[in-house]
Design a protein around this motif. Sequence first.
Motif, PDB file in Angstrom:
ATOM      1  N   GLY A 149       0.989  -1.165   0.062  1.00 16.01           N
ATOM      2  CA  GLY A 149       0.004  -0.022   0.092  1.00 16.01           C
ATOM      3  C   GLY A 149       0.734   1.290  -0.019  1.00 16.01           C
ATOM      4  O   GLY A 149       0.346   2.444  -0.017  1.00 16.01           O
ATOM      5  N   ALA A 150       2.178   1.074  -0.072  1.00 17.72           N
ATOM      6  CA  ALA A 150       2.949   2.386  -0.075  1.00 17.72           C
ATOM      7  C   ALA A 150       3.377   2.720  -1.520  1.00 17.72           C
ATOM      8  O   ALA A 150       3.274   1.908  -2.491  1.00 17.72           O
ATOM      9  N   VAL A 151       3.703   3.972  -1.509  1.00 19.95           N
ATOM     10  CA  VAL A 151       3.986   4.560  -2.920  1.00 19.95           C
ATOM     11  C   VAL A 151       5.332   5.474  -2.476  1.00 19.95           C
ATOM     12  O   VAL A 151       5.732   5.731  -1.379  1.00 19.95           O
ATOM     13  N   GLY A 153       7.489   8.708  -2.471  1.00 21.68           N
ATOM     14  CA  GLY A 153       7.143  10.012  -2.032  1.00 21.68           C
ATOM     15  C   GLY A 153       8.283  10.881  -3.023  1.00 21.68           C
ATOM     16  O   GLY A 153       8.845  10.121  -3.966  1.00 21.68           O
ATOM     17  N   HIS A 184       8.763   7.102   1.188  1.00 25.60           N
ATOM     18  CA  HIS A 184       7.372   6.397   0.850  1.00 25.60           C
ATOM     19  C   HIS A 184       6.492   7.906   1.039  1.00 25.60           C
ATOM     20  O   HIS A 184       6.799   8.970   1.559  1.00 25.60           O
ATOM     21  N   VAL A 186       2.912   7.794   1.783  1.00 18.33           N
ATOM     22  CA  VAL A 186       1.864   7.544   2.566  1.00 18.33           C
ATOM     23  C   VAL A 186       1.654   8.613   3.313  1.00 18.33           C
ATOM     24  O   VAL A 186       2.197   8.833   4.183  1.00 18.33           O
ATOM     25  N   ASN A 188       0.124  11.042   6.652  1.00 17.65           N
ATOM     26  CA  ASN A 188      -0.298  10.882   7.908  1.00 17.65           C
ATOM     27  C   ASN A 188      -0.012   9.290   8.436  1.00 17.65           C
ATOM     28  O   ASN A 188      -0.826   8.891   9.343  1.00 17.65           O
ATOM     29  N   VAL A 189       0.992   8.805   8.044  1.00 20.23           N
ATOM     30  CA  VAL A 189       1.473   7.520   8.630  1.00 20.23           C
ATOM     31  C   VAL A 189       3.061   7.800   9.126  1.00 20.23           C
ATOM     32  O   VAL A 189       4.075   8.353   8.349  1.00 20.23           O
ATOM     33  N   LEU A 248       5.685  -2.158   2.913  1.00 22.62           N
ATOM     34  CA  LEU A 248       5.209  -1.549   4.012  1.00 22.62           C
ATOM     35  C   LEU A 248       4.479  -3.034   4.851  1.00 22.62           C
ATOM     36  O   LEU A 248       3.650  -3.251   4.503  1.00 22.62           O
TER      37      LEU A 248
END
Length: 366
Positions: A149-151, A153, A184, A186, A188-189, A248
């Motif tokens: 679910g990570a991409v 940054g 990454h 993502v 707010n993580v 992740l």
Amino acid sequence: PGTETCLQISGYVRAEYRFAENDEFRGGVIANQRTQDDITFFARGSVAFDARTPTEYGTLRSFIRMSVDNTNNASTVGFNQAFIQFAGLTAGRITSFFDFFTTNLITGTGGSSDDTVEVLAHTATFGSGFSATVAVEDGRARRGTLGGGAVYGGQELPNLVANLNVSQAWGSAQLSGALQQIRHGVPNVTVDDEMGWAIAAGVNIRLPMIAAGDALWLQATYADGALGYVNAPSAGDDFAVPVNDATLVGLNLETTKSWAIKGAFRHFWTPTIWQDIEAVYGQVEQDRAAALVGNQAVTVPQDYDWWQAGTRINWRPVSGLVFSADVVYTQIDVDRPYIVNTLAVPVTVSDDASRWAGRIRIQRDF
């Protein structure tokens, strides 16, 4: 004329006729082979301008190579290279300073890096053929994907690359290293970024005692979270197995590890006919195991071994004109078979993924 600048204009025209099997299972779905091309046609026109001027600091050089490619009735125009060199400085677009053996011998490209990137580098020469380079390079050219679910940054740090090279009468050798930020995107993580890295060692040995022009290449590459430097075949090459720089897992980015050992040999049967033979073996180790049902994987990624071997025959009837034909076989073996839901019906797919590929090339250099 009338200046101290020497300008060399060169280039080539290339025509290729390619064949590559399409695997029926790729990217996690059953593919419709009847919509995929096994045969493609390719043409390229490339021209280069190399301008050099002597100065009190040494040679000032600027180089541009432009190409137009056409395949599948679509054309692309690009700057393959565009750089300035002055007093040890290199700035612009050029082959990465990590790269050594760039696998131009056959259709297969796995197991070594061959990327052209934007760089800012300095090279120091020490005499007797020894040199060392430190470079910052555009890291986006090396990025793969992130899993879980990570991409990726935005780029915060460029890749840092360094090499130590020696070139002498017997051949050449190079030790390379690279650092790559895994940042990454993502929101707010709270997940810490990681640093991926890669190292490579290669040697090119000239073998004139066998025949004039004969040579041997050997190279080993290891990467942790920077898999673009190993260049293992995966889903991007129409195979079944995706691979991520990192995945992740909870609140941690778990990096993927990969390595490859590669060798190639060139032999001139006559002064105008020569053969290239190339082989590579590698592994990809992804820390996040695939979810299992029994002994079958229902999600990816997972670990896999792979190997590739091929050969090319070349004929130069006249200076500047080469006819060549090559064939290469690639095999991927994953740890477990897959289960794929197609139309809500579970389908088990074999863990064997293989491909034959080849091409005929006609090239005129000038």
